[in-house]
Design a protein around this motif. Structure first.
Motif, PDB file in Angstrom:
ATOM      1  N   SER A  59      -2.060   2.286  -6.867  1.00 34.52           N
ATOM      2  CA  SER A  59      -2.230   2.559  -5.415  1.00 34.52           C
ATOM      3  C   SER A  59      -3.672   1.953  -4.895  1.00 34.52           C
ATOM      4  O   SER A  59      -3.805   1.682  -3.724  1.00 34.52           O
ATOM      5  N   PRO A  92       1.211  13.836   4.672  1.00 31.29           N
ATOM      6  CA  PRO A  92       0.276  14.020   3.437  1.00 31.29           C
ATOM      7  C   PRO A  92       0.361  14.989   2.703  1.00 31.29           C
ATOM      8  O   PRO A  92       0.230  14.858   1.331  1.00 31.29           O
ATOM      9  N   SER A 152      -7.086   5.443   3.954  1.00 34.29           N
ATOM     10  CA  SER A 152      -7.007   6.402   4.639  1.00 34.29           C
ATOM     11  C   SER A 152      -6.048   7.669   3.701  1.00 34.29           C
ATOM     12  O   SER A 152      -6.442   8.852   3.617  1.00 34.29           O
ATOM     13  N   ASP A 153      -5.067   7.037   3.044  1.00 35.74           N
ATOM     14  CA  ASP A 153      -4.109   7.871   2.175  1.00 35.74           C
ATOM     15  C   ASP A 153      -4.465   7.695   0.792  1.00 35.74           C
ATOM     16  O   ASP A 153      -3.643   8.249   0.113  1.00 35.74           O
ATOM     17  N   TYR A 183      -2.797   9.775  -3.822  1.00 35.65           N
ATOM     18  CA  TYR A 183      -2.556   8.989  -5.130  1.00 35.65           C
ATOM     19  C   TYR A 183      -3.367   9.018  -5.980  1.00 35.65           C
ATOM     20  O   TYR A 183      -3.057   8.585  -7.074  1.00 35.65           O
ATOM     21  N   GLU A 212      -6.739  -0.367   3.474  1.00 35.44           N
ATOM     22  CA  GLU A 212      -6.066   0.904   4.046  1.00 35.44           C
ATOM     23  C   GLU A 212      -6.430   1.912   3.135  1.00 35.44           C
ATOM     24  O   GLU A 212      -5.615   2.390   1.951  1.00 35.44           O
ATOM     25  N   ALA A 221      -4.648  -1.078  -1.921  1.00 34.22           N
ATOM     26  CA  ALA A 221      -5.334  -0.600  -0.784  1.00 34.22           C
ATOM     27  C   ALA A 221      -6.720  -0.954  -0.585  1.00 34.22           C
ATOM     28  O   ALA A 221      -7.007  -0.786   0.748  1.00 34.22           O
ATOM     29  N   VAL A 234       0.918  -1.126   0.034  1.00 33.20           N
ATOM     30  CA  VAL A 234      -0.066   0.039  -0.035  1.00 33.20           C
ATOM     31  C   VAL A 234       0.909   1.161   0.137  1.00 33.20           C
ATOM     32  O   VAL A 234       1.783   1.381   0.830  1.00 33.20           O
ATOM     33  N   THR A 235       0.689   2.092  -0.964  1.00 32.01           N
ATOM     34  CA  THR A 235       1.516   3.420  -1.111  1.00 32.01           C
ATOM     35  C   THR A 235       1.010   4.247   0.024  1.00 32.01           C
ATOM     36  O   THR A 235      -0.203   4.681   0.430  1.00 32.01           O
ATOM     37  N   ARG A 236       1.676   4.821   0.869  1.00 30.34           N
ATOM     38  CA  ARG A 236       1.532   5.866   1.933  1.00 30.34           C
ATOM     39  C   ARG A 236       2.786   6.741   2.345  1.00 30.34           C
ATOM     40  O   ARG A 236       3.735   6.189   2.091  1.00 30.34           O
ATOM     41  N   LYS A 286       5.952   8.118   4.220  1.00 30.34           N
ATOM     42  CA  LYS A 286       6.423   7.553   4.940  1.00 30.34           C
ATOM     43  C   LYS A 286       7.285   8.330   6.063  1.00 30.34           C
ATOM     44  O   LYS A 286       7.216   8.256   7.200  1.00 30.34           O
ATOM     45  N   GLU A 306       7.592   8.504  -0.094  1.00 32.16           N
ATOM     46  CA  GLU A 306       6.157   8.637  -0.030  1.00 32.16           C
ATOM     47  C   GLU A 306       5.383   7.285  -1.018  1.00 32.16           C
ATOM     48  O   GLU A 306       4.448   7.451  -1.289  1.00 32.16           O
TER      49      GLU A 306
END
Length: 258
Positions: free
Chosen positions: A193, A133, A204-205, A209, A202, A197, A125-127, A129, A184
């Motif tokens: 993405s 945001p 939320s972020d 993307y 997941e 996700a 999952v891309t988020r 790091k 990121e």
């Protein structure tokens, strides 16, 4: 009697069903390599390094451009499809089928990764790091601007084909990953993405993307217009090529139907 077609006629363009199949498969492959690299990096305790994970998607795209670029244009990315449409190199009515196919391919890749590696799919999952945001959004805008500018500058109309485009596009994906993957995720691709996700639940972020790459695609289209001028969207042959043969001459279409 020579039954061969006149030399000035283009080969028949692939039908829409072929195009969406290629877009789904190509996006599946890209997501499997990009997200799968992150998953395998976690499972291997770092043996699959950040450098490897950054370079692998670029190599995959390079190979797919050679293999499939002439069938769908090798977009594999909603941001790329959007940019081509904004440049009037790609018909707007095909944007939704392309994006749906890309999302389907990415989600399928996420499902396969979950079946193979279980909860470790979360690593794909891309988020953000190491940044907030807000910073991640700006980075995605800039990275996608770089990528889509290269694509628009090297593509043949709405197709990413040929050695120049393959090396340029694959190299840019790898370059962006090398500098931003640990920061990121360096997605530049809403479909890539979205698949992992959704499967990992997941979300939320995920907005980062979508917003970042789409804004980057718009910026790249505006830059291309400023640098290269208006694309030849009104050119008859360009419309025909971009439309996949759906906008052929009425006379030819009628003759074929007869």
């Amino acid at each position: 009697m020579d039954d061969r077609a006149p030399s000035d006629e283009r080969p028949a363009e692939p039908p829409l069903r072929t195009r969406v199949l290629v877009e789904a498969f190509g996006t599946f492959a890209l997501t499997f390599v990009a997200a799968g690299g992150d998953v395998m990096g976690r499972l291997s305790g770092g043996e699959v390094t950040a450098m490897a994970r950054a370079i692998a998607p670029g190599l995959l795209v390079m190979g797919m451009v050679y293999a499939l670029g002439d069938r769908s244009g090798a977009h594999f990315n909603p941001a790329v499809t959007t940019a081509f449409a904004l440049r009037r190199l790609f018909p707007g009515r095909l944007v939704v089928p392309y994006v749906v196919a890309q999302l389907a391919g990415a989600i399928a890749a996420g499902v396969v990764l979950a079946l193979l590696f279980g909860d470790a799919v979360d690593a794909g999952v891309t988020r953000p790091k190491l940044v907030t945001p807000e910073v991640a959004v700006v980075l995605e805008v800039i990275l996608t601007l770089f990528l889509v500018t290269v694509i628009l500058g090297t593509a043949d109309r709405a197709r990413i084909v040929g050695p120049n485009a393959a090396f340029a596009v694959g190299g840019t994906i790898a370059l962006c990953g090398l500098i931003a993957l640990p920061i990121e995720g360096a997605s530049m691709n809403p479909a890539r993405s979205t698949g992992p996700a959704l499967v990992a639940r997941e979300l939320s972020d995920l907005w980062i993307y979508w917003v970042g790459p789409l804004l980057g695609a718009v910026a790249a289209a505006l830059l291309a217009r400023a640098v290269h001028g208006v694309a030849p969207g009104a050119d008859r042959e360009t419309r025909k090529a971009a439309a996949g043969g759906d906008e052929r001459d009425p006379e030819r279409r009628g003759a074929a139907a007869g």
